[in-house]
Design a protein around this motif. Structure first.
Motif, PDB file in Angstrom:
ATOM      1  N   ASN A  82       0.883  -1.267  -0.183  1.00  0.00           N
ATOM      2  CA  ASN A  82      -0.074  -0.040  -0.048  1.00  0.00           C
ATOM      3  C   ASN A  82       0.812   1.684   0.445  1.00  0.00           C
ATOM      4  N   MET A  83       1.209   2.021  -1.504  1.00  0.00           N
ATOM      5  CA  MET A  83       1.976   2.970  -1.177  1.00  0.00           C
ATOM      6  C   MET A  83       1.514   4.126  -1.360  1.00  0.00           C
ATOM      7  N   THR A  84       1.605   5.125  -0.310  1.00  0.00           N
ATOM      8  CA  THR A  84       0.986   6.438   0.288  1.00  0.00           C
ATOM      9  C   THR A  84       1.247   7.303  -1.027  1.00  0.00           C
ATOM     10  N   ALA A  85       0.272   7.873  -1.727  1.00  0.00           N
ATOM     11  CA  ALA A  85       0.058   9.020  -2.703  1.00  0.00           C
ATOM     12  C   ALA A  85      -0.604  10.374  -1.751  1.00  0.00           C
ATOM     13  N   GLY A  86      -0.235  10.184  -0.554  1.00  0.00           N
ATOM     14  CA  GLY A  86      -0.473  12.236   0.587  1.00  0.00           C
ATOM     15  C   GLY A  86       0.182  12.905   0.292  1.00  0.00           C
ATOM     16  N   MET A  87       2.074  12.791  -0.529  1.00  0.00           N
ATOM     17  CA  MET A  87       2.710  13.062  -0.231  1.00  0.00           C
ATOM     18  C   MET A  87       2.348  14.645  -1.687  1.00  0.00           C
ATOM     19  N   GLY A  88       2.598  15.416  -1.195  1.00  0.00           N
ATOM     20  CA  GLY A  88       2.494  16.556  -1.804  1.00  0.00           C
ATOM     21  C   GLY A  88       1.325  17.674  -2.132  1.00  0.00           C
ATOM     22  N   GLY A  89       0.836  17.237  -0.815  1.00  0.00           N
ATOM     23  CA  GLY A  89      -0.756  18.404   0.005  1.00  0.00           C
ATOM     24  C   GLY A  89      -0.002  19.425   0.976  1.00  0.00           C
ATOM     25  N   GLN A 102       5.014  29.388   2.275  1.00  0.00           N
ATOM     26  CA  GLN A 102       6.400  29.291   3.432  1.00  0.00           C
ATOM     27  C   GLN A 102       6.891  28.264   2.703  1.00  0.00           C
ATOM     28  N   PRO A 103       8.542  28.668   3.194  1.00  0.00           N
ATOM     29  CA  PRO A 103       9.134  27.169   3.509  1.00  0.00           C
ATOM     30  C   PRO A 103       8.320  26.181   3.989  1.00  0.00           C
ATOM     31  N   GLY A 104       8.514  24.650   3.348  1.00  0.00           N
ATOM     32  CA  GLY A 104       8.326  23.295   4.043  1.00  0.00           C
ATOM     33  C   GLY A 104       7.071  23.434   2.772  1.00  0.00           C
ATOM     34  N   THR A 105       6.661  24.889   1.736  1.00  0.00           N
ATOM     35  CA  THR A 105       5.178  23.244   1.496  1.00  0.00           C
ATOM     36  C   THR A 105       5.490  22.505   0.031  1.00  0.00           C
ATOM     37  N   ASP A 106       4.405  21.434   0.018  1.00  0.00           N
ATOM     38  CA  ASP A 106       4.703  20.919  -1.047  1.00  0.00           C
ATOM     39  C   ASP A 106       4.270  20.814  -1.852  1.00  0.00           C
ATOM     40  N   LEU A 107       3.232  21.123  -2.420  1.00  0.00           N
ATOM     41  CA  LEU A 107       1.987  21.546  -3.219  1.00  0.00           C
ATOM     42  C   LEU A 107       2.083  21.298  -4.348  1.00  0.00           C
ATOM     43  N   VAL A 108       1.276  20.127  -5.333  1.00  0.00           N
ATOM     44  CA  VAL A 108       1.562  19.081  -5.944  1.00  0.00           C
ATOM     45  C   VAL A 108       0.249  19.395  -6.442  1.00  0.00           C
ATOM     46  N   SER A 143      -6.099  18.632   0.130  1.00  0.00           N
ATOM     47  CA  SER A 143      -7.469  18.158  -0.236  1.00  0.00           C
ATOM     48  C   SER A 143      -8.834  18.410  -0.719  1.00  0.00           C
ATOM     49  N   THR A 144      -8.461  18.848  -1.992  1.00  0.00           N
ATOM     50  CA  THR A 144     -10.197  19.106  -1.820  1.00  0.00           C
ATOM     51  C   THR A 144     -11.222  18.578  -2.659  1.00  0.00           C
ATOM     52  N   PRO A 145     -12.771  18.531  -2.387  1.00  0.00           N
ATOM     53  CA  PRO A 145     -13.129  17.798  -3.334  1.00  0.00           C
ATOM     54  C   PRO A 145     -13.495  17.595  -4.486  1.00  0.00           C
ATOM     55  N   GLU A 146     -12.430  18.350  -5.329  1.00  0.00           N
ATOM     56  CA  GLU A 146     -12.007  17.904  -6.907  1.00  0.00           C
ATOM     57  C   GLU A 146     -11.120  17.944  -6.417  1.00  0.00           C
ATOM     58  N   GLN A 147     -10.146  17.391  -6.367  1.00  0.00           N
ATOM     59  CA  GLN A 147      -8.673  16.264  -6.861  1.00  0.00           C
ATOM     60  C   GLN A 147      -9.133  15.238  -5.864  1.00  0.00           C
ATOM     61  N   ILE A 148     -10.058  15.004  -4.935  1.00  0.00           N
ATOM     62  CA  ILE A 148     -10.141  13.784  -4.077  1.00  0.00           C
ATOM     63  C   ILE A 148     -11.223  12.923  -5.839  1.00  0.00           C
ATOM     64  N   ARG A 149     -12.569  13.563  -6.295  1.00  0.00           N
ATOM     65  CA  ARG A 149     -12.544  12.879  -7.217  1.00  0.00           C
ATOM     66  C   ARG A 149     -11.845  12.303  -8.544  1.00  0.00           C
ATOM     67  N   GLU A 150     -11.041  13.263  -8.629  1.00  0.00           N
ATOM     68  CA  GLU A 150     -10.114  13.504 -10.162  1.00  0.00           C
ATOM     69  C   GLU A 150      -8.944  11.885  -9.597  1.00  0.00           C
ATOM     70  N   GLY A 151      -8.989  12.086  -8.185  1.00  0.00           N
ATOM     71  CA  GLY A 151      -8.043  10.843  -7.918  1.00  0.00           C
ATOM     72  C   GLY A 151      -9.250   9.661  -8.010  1.00  0.00           C
TER      73      GLY A 151
END
Length: 296
Positions: A82-89, A102-108, A143-151
């Motif tokens: 089970n691989m995480t897909a949560g990195m990038g939020g 700010q520094p520490g942001t990793d948003l994709v 993790s927005t509703p649109e992102q969740i649906r796309e995921g």
């Protein structure tokens, strides 16, 4: 209460664990060895993050995931990966100007969060089902509703099972809406994540509210508690009809002042469950329950 349950072990995570407990695996070789070891100890599922071997920080590097998977599959074709897909939020807001990350942001975007899943097609990958404040300060997980649906759509197209990560009741409300819309194939797999500040607390009341919300649905659920509440939530999940997750991602101590290993946490959880008169499911039996095929 279930008569049999499966154990998930979250072997490393992306937090500062390696700086506090040297047993937290960092390199792909170390992570793979722990996956293989927890399988021997009784875990049916290994939840996998990867880390930069130099900095020990969490990473989204597809090559690191590929090395972990190759090392595991060279020796074990049964353990469910089970691989995480949560990195990038992660979004860190500025106090004076919140429009400037700010520094520490990793948003994709969601596509980038799933690059390793598309490349490697693990048995399962996570899908975080809502945004929430992360502890004190200005860090928000997005993790927005649109992102969740796309995921959900992408993961289904890839033939991978999503583990729906729920950190609060509002997240679960959206998940049940998606289930009603037929977004997921087979039984929906949900993970109740309790004790991650500031999501749902690791309490009987919180877990019961979540369990009651999916009772009677085509859902297989599991739960974990963070830190010292890890083992109490193991027992609570079993009593409420769920499955359990332990591991160094969520808790680095076996007892007060005693650093844990992933194997020791799985063995402790297994002892609790078996003393409750409940059987531990094998990886193959868990595959059947979740509607998974054989490992590729």
């Amino acid at each position: 209460m279930n008569n049999e349950i499966f154990i998930t072990c979250a072997v490393t995570g992306a937090g500062p664990g390696p700086r506090k407990n040297s047993n937290v695996p960092v390199t792909p070789a170390q992570i793979a060895e722990d996956v293989l070891a927890v399988a021997e100890a009784g875990a049916a599922i290994a939840h996998v993050h990867v880390r930069d071997p130099e900095t020990t920080e969490g990473s989204r590097d597809v090559k690191l995931y590929a090395e972990v998977l190759e090392r595991v599959r060279d020796r074990n074709n049964d353990i469910i990966v089970n691989m995480t897909a949560g990195m990038g939020g992660d979004l860190v807001l500025g106090s004076n100007d919140p429009t400037q990350p700010q520094p520490g942001t990793d948003l994709v975007n969601q596509k980038t969060r799933l690059l390793h899943v598309e490349a490697l097609r693990p048995d399962i990958c996570t899908l975080d089902c809502g945004s929430y404040n992360v502890g004190e300060g200005n860090l928000v997980y997005i993790s927005t509703p649109e992102q969740i649906r796309e995921g959900a759509q992408t993961i289904r197209r890839l033939g991978v099972k999503p583990e729906l990560e729920v950190f609060d009741l509002g997240h679960l409300d959206f998940v049940t809406k998606l289930i009603g819309e037929g977004a997921f194939a087979g039984p929906a797999m949900i993970q109740f994540c309790l004790g991650v500040n500031y999501g749902a607390p690791p309490t009987t009341a919180a877990m019961k509210a979540m369990a009651d919300a999916v009772r009677g649905s085509d859902v297989v659920w599991s739960a974990f508690g963070v830190g010292r509440m890890q083992m109490p939530m193991v027992a609570q999940a079993v009593l409420l009809g769920g499955n359990v997750r332990v591991g160094l991602e969520d808790n680095i101590w076996l007892d007060r002042g005693v650093p844990a290993t992933n194997v020791s946490l799985v063995k402790r959880a297994r002892e609790i469950v078996e003393r409750m008169g409940v059987r531990i499911m094998s990886s193959s039996a868990t595959r059947h329950r979740l509607g998974l095929g054989a490992a590729v």
